[in-house]
Design a protein around this motif. Sequence first.
Motif, PDB file in Angstrom:
ATOM      1  N   ALA A   4      -6.177   3.569   8.723  1.00 45.59           N
ATOM      2  CA  ALA A   4      -7.301   3.714   7.787  1.00 45.59           C
ATOM      3  C   ALA A   4      -6.882   4.543   6.572  1.00 45.59           C
ATOM      4  O   ALA A   4      -7.279   4.243   5.442  1.00 45.59           O
ATOM      5  CB  ALA A   4      -8.488   4.372   8.495  1.00 45.59           C
ATOM      6  N   TYR A   5      -6.075   5.570   6.796  1.00 48.29           N
ATOM      7  CA  TYR A   5      -5.606   6.410   5.692  1.00 48.29           C
ATOM      8  C   TYR A   5      -4.738   5.607   4.727  1.00 48.29           C
ATOM      9  O   TYR A   5      -4.951   5.627   3.508  1.00 48.29           O
ATOM     10  CB  TYR A   5      -4.815   7.595   6.246  1.00 48.29           C
ATOM     11  CG  TYR A   5      -4.074   8.374   5.178  1.00 48.29           C
ATOM     12  CD1 TYR A   5      -4.745   9.301   4.382  1.00 48.29           C
ATOM     13  CD2 TYR A   5      -2.712   8.184   4.972  1.00 48.29           C
ATOM     14  CE1 TYR A   5      -4.073  10.005   3.402  1.00 48.29           C
ATOM     15  CE2 TYR A   5      -2.027   8.890   3.987  1.00 48.29           C
ATOM     16  CZ  TYR A   5      -2.712   9.800   3.202  1.00 48.29           C
ATOM     17  OH  TYR A   5      -2.044  10.486   2.227  1.00 48.29           O
ATOM     18  N   LEU A   6      -3.761   4.871   5.267  1.00 52.52           N
ATOM     19  CA  LEU A   6      -2.865   4.090   4.411  1.00 52.52           C
ATOM     20  C   LEU A   6      -3.615   2.968   3.699  1.00 52.52           C
ATOM     21  O   LEU A   6      -3.333   2.653   2.543  1.00 52.52           O
ATOM     22  CB  LEU A   6      -1.703   3.527   5.237  1.00 52.52           C
ATOM     23  CG  LEU A   6      -0.691   4.559   5.746  1.00 52.52           C
ATOM     24  CD1 LEU A   6       0.305   3.900   6.694  1.00 52.52           C
ATOM     25  CD2 LEU A   6       0.043   5.215   4.577  1.00 52.52           C
ATOM     26  N   ASP A   7      -4.578   2.374   4.390  1.00 52.00           N
ATOM     27  CA  ASP A   7      -5.377   1.315   3.774  1.00 52.00           C
ATOM     28  C   ASP A   7      -6.197   1.879   2.619  1.00 52.00           C
ATOM     29  O   ASP A   7      -6.328   1.252   1.562  1.00 52.00           O
ATOM     30  CB  ASP A   7      -6.283   0.667   4.811  1.00 52.00           C
ATOM     31  CG  ASP A   7      -7.016  -0.549   4.255  1.00 52.00           C
ATOM     32  OD1 ASP A   7      -6.343  -1.421   3.678  1.00 52.00           O
ATOM     33  OD2 ASP A   7      -8.245  -0.623   4.393  1.00 52.00           O
ATOM     34  N   PHE A   8      -6.766   3.061   2.810  1.00 59.33           N
ATOM     35  CA  PHE A   8      -7.544   3.704   1.750  1.00 59.33           C
ATOM     36  C   PHE A   8      -6.671   3.965   0.532  1.00 59.33           C
ATOM     37  O   PHE A   8      -7.067   3.694  -0.607  1.00 59.33           O
ATOM     38  CB  PHE A   8      -8.145   5.012   2.270  1.00 59.33           C
ATOM     39  CG  PHE A   8      -8.849   5.825   1.222  1.00 59.33           C
ATOM     40  CD1 PHE A   8     -10.034   5.382   0.649  1.00 59.33           C
ATOM     41  CD2 PHE A   8      -8.315   7.036   0.804  1.00 59.33           C
ATOM     42  CE1 PHE A   8     -10.679   6.135  -0.320  1.00 59.33           C
ATOM     43  CE2 PHE A   8      -8.957   7.793  -0.169  1.00 59.33           C
ATOM     44  CZ  PHE A   8     -10.149   7.333  -0.734  1.00 59.33           C
ATOM     45  N   LYS A   9      -5.468   4.464   0.756  1.00 55.37           N
ATOM     46  CA  LYS A   9      -4.564   4.750  -0.353  1.00 55.37           C
ATOM     47  C   LYS A   9      -4.163   3.457  -1.069  1.00 55.37           C
ATOM     48  O   LYS A   9      -4.017   3.425  -2.296  1.00 55.37           O
ATOM     49  CB  LYS A   9      -3.319   5.492   0.148  1.00 55.37           C
ATOM     50  CG  LYS A   9      -3.613   6.910   0.640  1.00 55.37           C
ATOM     51  CD  LYS A   9      -4.174   7.775  -0.480  1.00 55.37           C
ATOM     52  CE  LYS A   9      -4.379   9.214  -0.048  1.00 55.37           C
ATOM     53  NZ  LYS A   9      -4.928  10.055  -1.136  1.00 55.37           N
ATOM     54  N   HIS A  10      -3.983   2.394  -0.302  1.00 53.16           N
ATOM     55  CA  HIS A  10      -3.652   1.098  -0.906  1.00 53.16           C
ATOM     56  C   HIS A  10      -4.812   0.597  -1.750  1.00 53.16           C
ATOM     57  O   HIS A  10      -4.630   0.128  -2.882  1.00 53.16           O
ATOM     58  CB  HIS A  10      -3.327   0.078   0.190  1.00 53.16           C
ATOM     59  CG  HIS A  10      -3.154  -1.319  -0.323  1.00 53.16           C
ATOM     60  ND1 HIS A  10      -4.125  -2.283  -0.178  1.00 53.16           N
ATOM     61  CD2 HIS A  10      -2.141  -1.905  -1.001  1.00 53.16           C
ATOM     62  CE1 HIS A  10      -3.712  -3.407  -0.742  1.00 53.16           C
ATOM     63  NE2 HIS A  10      -2.518  -3.205  -1.242  1.00 53.16           N
ATOM     64  N   GLU A  11      -6.022   0.689  -1.218  1.00 55.02           N
ATOM     65  CA  GLU A  11      -7.205   0.240  -1.954  1.00 55.02           C
ATOM     66  C   GLU A  11      -7.385   1.043  -3.235  1.00 55.02           C
ATOM     67  O   GLU A  11      -7.909   0.542  -4.234  1.00 55.02           O
ATOM     68  CB  GLU A  11      -8.460   0.372  -1.081  1.00 55.02           C
ATOM     69  CG  GLU A  11      -8.510  -0.574   0.104  1.00 55.02           C
ATOM     70  CD  GLU A  11      -8.982  -1.974  -0.281  1.00 55.02           C
ATOM     71  OE1 GLU A  11      -9.123  -2.252  -1.486  1.00 55.02           O
ATOM     72  OE2 GLU A  11      -9.217  -2.779   0.612  1.00 55.02           O
ATOM     73  N   CYS A  12      -6.938   2.304  -3.226  1.00 51.81           N
ATOM     74  CA  CYS A  12      -7.062   3.159  -4.402  1.00 51.81           C
ATOM     75  C   CYS A  12      -6.013   2.819  -5.468  1.00 51.81           C
ATOM     76  O   CYS A  12      -6.032   3.404  -6.553  1.00 51.81           O
ATOM     77  CB  CYS A  12      -6.921   4.628  -4.013  1.00 51.81           C
ATOM     78  SG  CYS A  12      -8.333   5.259  -3.077  1.00 51.81           S
ATOM     79  N   GLY A  13      -5.111   1.887  -5.144  1.00 54.64           N
ATOM     80  CA  GLY A  13      -4.149   1.426  -6.137  1.00 54.64           C
ATOM     81  C   GLY A  13      -2.841   2.176  -6.178  1.00 54.64           C
ATOM     82  O   GLY A  13      -2.108   2.090  -7.165  1.00 54.64           O
ATOM     83  N   ASP A  20       5.212   3.847   0.774  1.00 54.79           N
ATOM     84  CA  ASP A  20       6.396   3.872   1.647  1.00 54.79           C
ATOM     85  C   ASP A  20       6.750   5.312   2.024  1.00 54.79           C
ATOM     86  O   ASP A  20       7.095   5.607   3.172  1.00 54.79           O
ATOM     87  CB  ASP A  20       7.589   3.216   0.950  1.00 54.79           C
ATOM     88  CG  ASP A  20       7.595   1.708   1.094  1.00 54.79           C
ATOM     89  OD1 ASP A  20       7.065   1.207   2.109  1.00 54.79           O
ATOM     90  OD2 ASP A  20       8.121   1.020   0.200  1.00 54.79           O
ATOM     91  N   THR A  21       6.672   6.216   1.051  1.00 58.88           N
ATOM     92  CA  THR A  21       6.978   7.633   1.303  1.00 58.88           C
ATOM     93  C   THR A  21       5.981   8.233   2.286  1.00 58.88           C
ATOM     94  O   THR A  21       6.366   8.958   3.220  1.00 58.88           O
ATOM     95  CB  THR A  21       6.949   8.427  -0.019  1.00 58.88           C
ATOM     96  OG1 THR A  21       7.949   7.904  -0.898  1.00 58.88           O
ATOM     97  CG2 THR A  21       7.222   9.907   0.239  1.00 58.88           C
ATOM     98  N   GLN A  22       4.698   7.935   2.091  1.00 52.95           N
ATOM     99  CA  GLN A  22       3.670   8.454   2.997  1.00 52.95           C
ATOM    100  C   GLN A  22       3.856   7.904   4.412  1.00 52.95           C
ATOM    101  O   GLN A  22       3.687   8.630   5.395  1.00 52.95           O
ATOM    102  CB  GLN A  22       2.293   8.105   2.450  1.00 52.95           C
ATOM    103  CG  GLN A  22       1.950   8.856   1.168  1.00 52.95           C
ATOM    104  CD  GLN A  22       0.661   8.392   0.535  1.00 52.95           C
ATOM    105  OE1 GLN A  22       0.191   7.294   0.788  1.00 52.95           O
ATOM    106  NE2 GLN A  22       0.081   9.232  -0.305  1.00 52.95           N
ATOM    107  N   GLY A  27       5.791   8.894  10.074  1.00 51.37           N
ATOM    108  CA  GLY A  27       6.757   8.693  11.154  1.00 51.37           C
ATOM    109  C   GLY A  27       7.425   9.988  11.558  1.00 51.37           C
ATOM    110  O   GLY A  27       7.632  10.268  12.749  1.00 51.37           O
ATOM    111  N   LYS A  28       7.738  10.832  10.566  1.00 54.00           N
ATOM    112  CA  LYS A  28       8.337  12.140  10.849  1.00 54.00           C
ATOM    113  C   LYS A  28       7.337  13.051  11.562  1.00 54.00           C
ATOM    114  O   LYS A  28       7.717  13.865  12.406  1.00 54.00           O
ATOM    115  CB  LYS A  28       8.812  12.786   9.560  1.00 54.00           C
ATOM    116  CG  LYS A  28      10.001  12.082   8.914  1.00 54.00           C
ATOM    117  CD  LYS A  28      10.388  12.736   7.596  1.00 54.00           C
ATOM    118  CE  LYS A  28      11.556  12.012   6.943  1.00 54.00           C
ATOM    119  NZ  LYS A  28      11.906  12.600   5.623  1.00 54.00           N
ATOM    120  N   LEU A  29       6.056  12.892  11.209  1.00 58.43           N
ATOM    121  CA  LEU A  29       5.019  13.665  11.885  1.00 58.43           C
ATOM    122  C   LEU A  29       5.004  13.344  13.375  1.00 58.43           C
ATOM    123  O   LEU A  29       4.920  14.244  14.221  1.00 58.43           O
ATOM    124  CB  LEU A  29       3.656  13.367  11.272  1.00 58.43           C
ATOM    125  CG  LEU A  29       2.443  13.957  11.991  1.00 58.43           C
ATOM    126  CD1 LEU A  29       2.476  15.475  11.953  1.00 58.43           C
ATOM    127  CD2 LEU A  29       1.135  13.437  11.367  1.00 58.43           C
TER     128      LEU A  29
END
Length: 228
Positions: A4-13, A20-22, A27-29
């Motif tokens: 949901a977090y990554l999708d939100f960031k994608h929707e925000c443009g 990719d960095t996020q 993954g490191k988390l």
Amino acid sequence: HVAAYLDFKHECGQAKNTLDTQAAHLGKLAAGLEKWNGKNYDSIRQGVESMRPTILEAPEKALADRAYSDPSGMVSALPAGNLVLVGKVLYESGVRISEGTRIEASQLRGIGIDKHTGKEVGQYAYIGKGGKIGLGTTSVATYREVEKCIAENGRFEVNQGDFRDAMKVAAGPEYDGRSAHGLRYNHAQERLHELQAHGMSRDQAKAVVSKEMNHERPEITELYCAGK
């Protein structure tokens, strides 16, 4: 939550490199949490991997407004047949590319009436992000084309990569930063104006657009329509 977090960031443009960095940091988390308490955090990795196709769709550079300047002309410039038909479906219904490039007979819901405008529309069901069921609407003419294709071929389906390649040619320089997702922006902005023309306030229209587009958060719709 990760998806949901990554999708939100994608929707925000956000740009592809940023996403990719996020994703890499998430993954490191997971690895850090496993080292810290010895528990398994594959669910975080699975959330990241589920968003890989979406991240691939992200623009190379971030844009405040990803809408096309002439969406109708761009769609008309797509190759005849199913490629131009996908363009019509995405533009008219505002669905994501994954939701508009494959439609089965079981998804068709026939011709109905838009309760907000009174016009006739073609309707089809789809499964959106997070398993949410959505109802896409198109013009009656586009719906009949999809219906005919399904009757002849068993389903309406176009390879997403083929459609993106066709869009790159049809859109020219505008494609960079917008991709297929740009048509979703066009739909949201035009739908907002259409609803306002039928007597809704901007806030009322924005709430309807948010629901129709299966946006989890109203602020996403605001980003799509900012200044419009």
